[in-house]
Design an enzyme around this catalytic site. Sequence first.
Site, PDB file in Angstrom:
ATOM      1  N   LYS A 174      -6.811 -16.914  -0.635  1.00 30.45           N
ATOM      2  CA  LYS A 174      -7.618 -16.858   0.596  1.00 30.45           C
ATOM      3  C   LYS A 174      -9.109 -16.860   0.318  1.00 30.45           C
ATOM      4  CE  LYS A 174      -7.116 -11.825   1.206  1.00 30.45           C
ATOM      5  NZ  LYS A 174      -6.619 -10.769   2.118  1.00 30.45           N
TER       6      LYS A 174
ATOM      7  N   ARG B 147      -1.372  -0.046   7.411  1.00 24.59           N
ATOM      8  CA  ARG B 147      -1.606  -1.402   7.883  1.00 24.59           C
ATOM      9  C   ARG B 147      -0.245  -1.931   8.309  1.00 24.59           C
ATOM     10  NH1 ARG B 147      -4.784  -6.223   4.684  1.00 24.59           N
ATOM     11  NH2 ARG B 147      -2.640  -6.806   4.197  1.00 24.59           N
TER      12      ARG B 147
END
Length: 356
Positions: free
Chosen positions: A34, A129
Site C-alpha cells: 500500500k 480495530r
Amino acid sequence: MASLTLNLEKLKINYEFLKNLFEEKEVTWGVVSKLLCGNKLFLQELINLGIREIHDSRISNLAMVKRLNRSIQTVYIKPVSKKNVSQMVEFADVSLNSELETIRMISEEAVRQDKLHKIIIMVETGDLREGVMGENLVDFYEEIFELPKIDVIGLGTNLNCLNGVMPSTDKLIQLSLYKQIIELKFGRKIPWVSAGTSVTIPLIFSHQLPKGINHFRVGETLYFGVDLVGEKVIEGMQGDVFELEAEIIELQEKPLLPSGVLGANPQGEFADIDESLYGKTSIRGILDIGLLDVDPKYLIINDPEIEILGASSDMLIINLGANQKGLKVGDTVIFSLKYMGALALMNSNYIEKAVV
C-alpha cells in the site's frame, strides 16, 4: 520537480534479509504494497524480487498487480465495502474479513464469477480495530465454512494499528489456540495463523514467536529496515530505501525572526518567538515541496547543518546557518523518510518517482 527515489539495491538487501529470516522459521509471508500507491514502476520492481504474494488495502492497486503478473496471489487487507465486493473478488484472491453479511455477499459474487475466494477471519485481540470477538469465533466460523466458493485459509489479527497494543507471546498463543479449537470441532484444516506484521518481527529476534504463527504480512520493515519496537534500523538491513530530493528555489540571508503584527498562520499555528534572536540573520532556503506533498515531521534531515523552519502548502523553508557547504539555487537537499512521509509523497501527483 521534487523526486522520490527507490534504491533498488537496498530494497533487495532488505528483501533477502526477510526472506532468509522467514525461511529459517518456516514462516510464509506476503509483502504489503500500500505504500507504493499502485505505482506501476515500483510495483514491477517489487515483483521482480521474486515476491509471490502482495497485500494491499486499495483494490485499484491489486488490479495493477494483476495486470503486471496474473500469477501473484493478491490479498485485500481491510473489510470491503458492499459496493466494492464485485471488484474485490475480481482482483483479490484472498481477503481479510470480520463481518458475516459481507462474507455472504463475497460468496454470492464468487459464485457469479465462478471463482474460489479465500478468506482469513480476523480476530480481535485487544487493539480494537477490525476483528471477531474470540468468544464469538466458533459460531462465526460455523456460519461461513459451508458457504459456496469460500475457502477459509486462516485466522489473523492486527496489533499496534490503532491503540498501540503490542504483540505478545500470550496474545499470539491465544490466536493459535483458536485455530486448534476450530480444527477439532469442525474437522477442517486452517493452514494459516496470520498474526505477523512488521511490529511482530522483534519477537522472532527475541525467540518469543509462538510456533503456531506461520504467516506474516510485512510492509514497513521491508521498505525501512526498521525494528518498530526498538525504533531503530535492524542490523543487516537498510533504512534509506526511499529518499526525497528537493530543489532549492530561493536562497537568501534573512532575519531569524519575523517582523510585524503576528497572528496565526494558515495552519492555525503561532510563531514561537525567541527574543534573543532579534537582529540576527542566517541563510534561509526555500525548497520546491510543501504541506500538499508531505508533513515536514515525517522528513529526516541527513545534513546536521540544515534545520527545517516550517512549510506552507507548496514550499518548505530551511535554515542553512552560514551555508558552509556553499549551496546555491538549483542545488538539491536530500531527506530520508519516515513511513507516513513516504506514503504521502507516493500519493502526490506533484512528486516525480524514480528507481536508482
